[in-house]
Structure formats: C-alpha cells, structure tokens
Write an enzyme that holds these catalytic residues in place. Sequence first.
Site, short mmCIF file in Angstrom:
data_model
loop_
_atom_site.label_atom_id
_atom_site.label_comp_id
_atom_site.label_asym_id
_atom_site.label_seq_id
_atom_site.Cartn_x
_atom_site.Cartn_y
_atom_site.Cartn_z
N HIS A 148 0.84 -1.21 0.00
CA HIS A 148 0.00 0.00 0.00
C HIS A 148 0.87 1.27 0.00
CE1 HIS A 148 -3.57 2.43 1.13
NE2 HIS A 148 -2.68 3.14 1.79
N GLU A 149 1.89 1.29 0.88
CA GLU A 149 2.75 2.47 0.97
C GLU A 149 3.55 2.69 -0.33
OE1 GLU A 149 2.50 4.63 3.31
OE2 GLU A 149 1.11 3.37 4.41
N HIS A 152 1.40 4.25 -2.93
CA HIS A 152 1.32 5.72 -2.87
C HIS A 152 2.52 6.33 -3.60
CE1 HIS A 152 -2.10 6.58 -0.33
NE2 HIS A 152 -1.66 5.84 0.68
N GLU A 211 -6.22 6.86 -1.48
CA GLU A 211 -6.25 5.62 -0.69
C GLU A 211 -6.66 4.42 -1.54
OE1 GLU A 211 -5.36 4.83 2.72
OE2 GLU A 211 -4.29 6.44 1.76
#
Length: 279
Positions: A148-149, A152, A211
């Site tokens: 997820h990070e 981003h 997100e």
Amino acid sequence: MNLPAQTRPRFFAQRRLACFILLVLFFSGCAEVPLTERKSLSIVPHSDVVALGFQEYRQVLKKAKLSRDPEKVAMVRQVGKRIARAAEWFLRKEGMEEDLHYYHWEFNLIENDKVINAWCMPGGKIAVYTGILPVTRDENGLAVVLGHEVGHAIAHHGDERLSQNLLANFGGMALSVALAQRPQATRELAMAAFGMGANIGFLLPYSRIQESEADRIGLMLMAKAGYNPKGAVSLWMRMKQQGGKTPPALLSTHPAPSSRIADIRHYLPEAMALYRRSR
Ligand SMILES: [Zn+2]
C-alpha cells in the site's frame, strides 16, 4: 457572437491558439496515475521531490532509534525487497520505465512500540515502526502495508500533495524558492505530503481517491511478490480494531472509508489471478 466575416477566421485561429496554450500548461502540470489513468496535479519536478525526500529520510534516521532485533529487521528487509522487485516489474508493465532510476530502495525498522505506522517516501525510502508489527502479525500482513505504501509512491501521491500544499500555502511557489525562503515550513509540508507527518505532529490525510489507488496498486504488488492478497481484508479489519481513543497514526494519515474492505474485495479477482501466475 457577430463578427465581420473577414475577422472570423483570425478570431477562431486565436481561440485555437489560446486553447492549445492552456492545454499545454494543464498537461505540463499534470501526471498520470497508473492503473486508474487519473490525471493528478504536479507542479514540482519529480527529481526535486525525490531529492527532498532523500534529505528528509536521512534526518528521520539520524533522530530515530533503529531496531536491533535481527529477526524483525530481516523480515522487514525481506518483505521490502520482494515488494520493491514487484514495484519495478509494475513500473515496466505500466510503461513508466523512466521512473525506475529514481528508486534507491532502503528499508529500516524504527524501534517505537507506540507508533502503529509505516511509510514509503518518493524514491523508495521506507520506514516501518515496531508498533505496527503486532497488527501486521506476519510477512503477509506486512506485505499488505508495504504494498500500500509503495503504491502511494508509485502513483506519485507525495508529489501531488506537495503540489497542492505549495499552491495552497505559497501560491504555487517553486520548491527551490519555497525551501530558500521558508525552509522549515516547506520541509514540514513535504513530510506531511509524504505520509511522514505523524512524526512532526502534522497530520495530512490522503484523499479517498489516493487511498483507493494505493490499495489497488498494493494488492497487485503483493500478489506479484508472492503474498496472498486476501490477507489485505483481514489486515485492514485488524487495523480498524486498533481504533479507540488514540487511533493508529497509519489510520490518521490513511483514513479508511467504510467502503474500503468492499473496494478491496472488488479488486481481489484481478490480484488473485496475478498471485496464482506468480507462485
Ligand atoms: Zn494510504
């Protein structure tokens, strides 16, 4: 509009030129997010964002206490390396090869059991706090968070947030000028933009769209790296249970819309197909 017949062509030519200039300006200040192809604001050159990110990462590490637990450190590096390799595959697949040279992967585990957080700066500089490990539980859970990070970072969300912040706070001043004139404020804006804000007490939540994009890219990264993407559903459920009086820093900067789990389930078939091919 009633124009004399002979001036009409000139008027329309001028209007076309004006439209063309506006389009050029618009797209030079825009980047495209992979997978979703959303156009995002980007008024700062990516090389400047990465350079600033590397500088801030060194500052954070200088002040932080790094974990001396060899097993935990090895796990963070192992999962990180697999996600990083998947990220490079993803960039090539999405035709973003020119981004590859910006990445100088680094994975550090910071000793702080109270901080339930992790982040990836532009350019692939990653920090995980020991406080998140009881929530991630195992390698698969950690792969959800790191995927997820890194998602981003791949989608240049830090660039987008920094651009929005510079516009809102300094009227779109160039990064170099902002750093020269208001160094502390600009660096704090950057840290908040990169998702590290919790460390300076300045939280800036990612938008719902960002997100969702990071969730979707993250699922693909973990699947390619050989981690079961189904683990994302249970990880975010466990993260939600951490709420209470002081919600985890990760949830403050990464707000979980009530539809998050449903959205993840929606993207799962695409990720599961990749997971099966990658094993
Ligand atoms: Zn997020």
